[in-house]
Design a protein around this motif. Structure first.
Motif, PDB file in Angstrom:
ATOM      1  N   GLY A   1      58.619  45.909 -56.412  1.00 35.82           N
ATOM      2  CA  GLY A   1      58.934  46.414 -55.088  1.00 35.82           C
ATOM      3  C   GLY A   1      59.062  45.338 -54.032  1.00 35.82           C
ATOM      4  N   THR A   2      58.406  45.578 -52.893  1.00 38.01           N
ATOM      5  CA  THR A   2      58.528  44.681 -51.751  1.00 38.01           C
ATOM      6  C   THR A   2      57.888  43.330 -51.984  1.00 38.01           C
ATOM      7  N   LEU A   3      57.052  43.193 -53.023  1.00 37.84           N
ATOM      8  CA  LEU A   3      56.395  41.913 -53.281  1.00 37.84           C
ATOM      9  C   LEU A   3      57.300  40.928 -53.998  1.00 37.84           C
ATOM     10  N   GLU A   4      58.433  41.394 -54.493  1.00 35.78           N
ATOM     11  CA  GLU A   4      59.456  40.510 -55.063  1.00 35.78           C
ATOM     12  C   GLU A   4      58.891  39.566 -56.125  1.00 35.78           C
ATOM     13  N   GLY A   5      58.106  40.110 -57.039  1.00 30.23           N
ATOM     14  CA  GLY A   5      57.608  39.316 -58.152  1.00 30.23           C
ATOM     15  C   GLY A   5      56.322  38.561 -57.899  1.00 30.23           C
ATOM     16  N   MET A   6      55.742  38.694 -56.715  1.00 36.50           N
ATOM     17  CA  MET A   6      54.484  38.012 -56.409  1.00 36.50           C
ATOM     18  C   MET A   6      53.290  38.913 -56.724  1.00 36.50           C
ATOM     19  N   LEU A   7      52.089  38.311 -56.678  1.00 33.33           N
ATOM     20  CA  LEU A   7      50.871  39.086 -56.838  1.00 33.33           C
ATOM     21  C   LEU A   7      50.605  39.899 -55.575  1.00 33.33           C
ATOM     22  N   GLU A   8      49.838  40.950 -55.735  1.00 36.26           N
ATOM     23  CA  GLU A   8      49.544  41.825 -54.603  1.00 36.26           C
ATOM     24  C   GLU A   8      48.578  41.159 -53.622  1.00 36.26           C
ATOM     25  N   HIS A   9      48.722  41.501 -52.356  1.00 38.92           N
ATOM     26  CA  HIS A   9      47.833  41.015 -51.303  1.00 38.92           C
ATOM     27  C   HIS A   9      46.428  41.619 -51.455  1.00 38.92           C
ATOM     28  N   PRO A  10      45.405  41.041 -50.810  1.00 45.22           N
ATOM     29  CA  PRO A  10      44.052  41.605 -50.866  1.00 45.22           C
ATOM     30  C   PRO A  10      44.021  43.006 -50.250  1.00 45.22           C
ATOM     31  N   GLN A  11      43.154  43.854 -50.781  1.00 50.20           N
ATOM     32  CA  GLN A  11      43.001  45.220 -50.283  1.00 50.20           C
ATOM     33  C   GLN A  11      41.594  45.428 -49.736  1.00 50.20           C
ATOM     34  N   TYR A  12      41.468  46.285 -48.730  1.00 54.78           N
ATOM     35  CA  TYR A  12      40.172  46.584 -48.118  1.00 54.78           C
ATOM     36  C   TYR A  12      40.076  48.074 -47.814  1.00 54.78           C
ATOM     37  N   THR A  13      38.839  48.595 -47.780  1.00 58.10           N
ATOM     38  CA  THR A  13      38.608  49.968 -47.354  1.00 58.10           C
ATOM     39  C   THR A  13      37.243  50.024 -46.669  1.00 58.10           C
ATOM     40  N   ARG A  14      36.785  51.201 -46.318  1.00 57.37           N
ATOM     41  CA  ARG A  14      35.510  51.352 -45.632  1.00 57.37           C
ATOM     42  C   ARG A  14      34.336  50.930 -46.523  1.00 57.37           C
ATOM     43  N   PRO A  15      33.282  50.408 -45.922  1.00 60.69           N
ATOM     44  CA  PRO A  15      33.005  50.235 -44.488  1.00 60.69           C
ATOM     45  C   PRO A  15      33.694  49.004 -43.930  1.00 60.69           C
ATOM     46  N   PRO A  16      33.833  48.916 -42.604  1.00 54.45           N
ATOM     47  CA  PRO A  16      34.527  47.766 -42.001  1.00 54.45           C
ATOM     48  C   PRO A  16      33.749  46.458 -42.137  1.00 54.45           C
TER      49      PRO A  16
ATOM     50  N   PHE B   1      30.794  44.609 -44.728  1.00 54.44           N
ATOM     51  CA  PHE B   1      29.988  44.676 -45.948  1.00 54.44           C
ATOM     52  C   PHE B   1      29.402  43.300 -46.215  1.00 54.44           C
ATOM     53  N   ASN B   2      28.062  43.246 -46.316  1.00 55.93           N
ATOM     54  CA  ASN B   2      27.373  41.963 -46.515  1.00 55.93           C
ATOM     55  C   ASN B   2      27.827  40.920 -45.491  1.00 55.93           C
ATOM     56  N   ASP B   3      27.946  41.362 -44.274  1.00 53.88           N
ATOM     57  CA  ASP B   3      28.335  40.512 -43.140  1.00 53.88           C
ATOM     58  C   ASP B   3      29.782  40.015 -43.215  1.00 53.88           C
ATOM     59  N   ILE B   4      30.565  40.581 -44.120  1.00 57.29           N
ATOM     60  CA  ILE B   4      31.986  40.210 -44.227  1.00 57.29           C
ATOM     61  C   ILE B   4      32.827  41.322 -43.600  1.00 57.29           C
ATOM     62  N   LYS B   5      33.614  40.963 -42.592  1.00 59.42           N
ATOM     63  CA  LYS B   5      34.433  41.934 -41.886  1.00 59.42           C
ATOM     64  C   LYS B   5      35.823  42.074 -42.512  1.00 59.42           C
ATOM     65  N   VAL B   6      36.358  43.260 -42.417  1.00 59.86           N
ATOM     66  CA  VAL B   6      37.760  43.473 -42.766  1.00 59.86           C
ATOM     67  C   VAL B   6      38.600  42.685 -41.763  1.00 59.86           C
TER      68      VAL B   6
ATOM     69  N   ASP C   1      40.831  41.597 -38.900  1.00 65.31           N
ATOM     70  CA  ASP C   1      41.144  42.352 -37.683  1.00 65.31           C
ATOM     71  C   ASP C   1      42.567  42.906 -37.690  1.00 65.31           C
ATOM     72  N   ILE C   2      43.486  42.171 -38.275  1.00 63.45           N
ATOM     73  CA  ILE C   2      44.883  42.595 -38.269  1.00 63.45           C
ATOM     74  C   ILE C   2      45.056  43.963 -38.929  1.00 63.45           C
ATOM     75  N   LEU C   3      44.235  44.249 -39.961  1.00 57.69           N
ATOM     76  CA  LEU C   3      44.367  45.510 -40.678  1.00 57.69           C
ATOM     77  C   LEU C   3      43.836  46.685 -39.873  1.00 57.69           C
ATOM     78  N   LEU C   4      43.056  46.399 -38.839  1.00 58.64           N
ATOM     79  CA  LEU C   4      42.513  47.447 -37.970  1.00 58.64           C
ATOM     80  C   LEU C   4      43.301  47.586 -36.670  1.00 58.64           C
ATOM     81  N   SER C   5      44.354  46.780 -36.553  1.00 55.96           N
ATOM     82  CA  SER C   5      45.085  46.716 -35.279  1.00 55.96           C
ATOM     83  C   SER C   5      46.027  47.886 -35.073  1.00 55.96           C
TER      84      SER C   5
END
Length: 229
Positions: free
Chosen positions: A174-189, A191-196, A198-202
């Motif tokens: 598809g849109t990735l044109e043969g590349m690997l998929e980007h990182p994915q995130y979900t709730r909670p925003p 986890f272990n002091d690591i934030k999602v 900001d761009i994905l929450l914009s």
């Protein structure tokens, strides 16, 4: 009943295929009659009452070779002479997302699962299957490899996966044109002091899409630079 795609699996262990395909997306697709997965037990076409389907290799050597007559008779019994015929083999061409997409356009696919030291070359010469490998390693049998192909191909058939856009944004397609998929995130925003990120929450979809493309490129360059050649 007319299915969009039917898989006919020639195997010594049909229960492996049935059990693996009886869950999740594949089960829903078969229940909805979008795809069909039919197993043909090669032992049903054994040459004698003892169920013999293999014998010692001519010329000597370790292991056993699957005999040509049971495989040939099982193939003919399917009654699909125009089906696309695949033999799962470590000597085959590497399986890919592009091949999965190609196969998803077929109406009937027959998959032969080898065992032991392989199958009698004569049945391959007669039936001329496409030999496909899922990697440079050897399994105890072709069933696991066949399941990989079935899963990868079936999910590309319209209606099998609910949201087509999820397929279009996966690795290698598809849109990735043969590349690997980007990182994915979900709730909670957080986890272990690591934030999602900001761009994905914009909520800014254009910026999010650009971020995902950049991350896909970075990941591919770091892990699979060969895909960028």
């Amino acid at each position: 009943m007319s299915f969009q795609l039917s898989f006919h699996v020639l195997t010594l262990f049909p229960e492996m295929i049935h059990q693996a395909c009886g869950h999740s997306i594949l089960k829903r697709a078969t229940d909805a009659s979008i795809i069909n997965i039919d197993c043909i037990n090669i032992r049903d076409f054994a040459i004698n009452k003892h169920g013999q389907v293999d014998d010692y290799p001519y010329g000597g050597g370790a292991g056993m070779v699957m005999m040509a007559p049971p495989i040939y008779d099982a193939f003919v019994n399917i009654g699909k002479p125009n089906a696309h015929f695949i033999y799962m083999s470590p000597q085959g061409k590497p399986f890919s997302q592009a091949k999965a997409s190609e196969l998803s356009q077929k109406k009937d696919i027959i998959i032969l699962c080898g065992h032991y030291e392989g199958v009698d070359q004569r049945v391959l010469d007669i039936l001329s299957p496409e030999e496909i490998s899922i990697g440079d390693y050897v399994l105890t049998g072709g069933e696991l490899a066949a399941l990989v192909v079935i899963d990868a191909v079936a999910r590309l058939v319209p209606g099998v996966v609910g949201k087509s856009e999820s397929i279009n944004n996966e690795s290698f397609s598809g849109t990735l044109e043969g590349m690997l998929e980007h990182p994915q995130y979900t709730r909670p925003p957080i986890f272990n002091d690591i934030k999602v990120p900001d761009i994905l929450l914009s909520g800014h979809h254009k910026n999010i899409e650009e971020w995902r493309k950049n991350k896909a490129f970075e990941r591919t360059k770091a892990i699979r630079p060969d895909l960028l050649i």
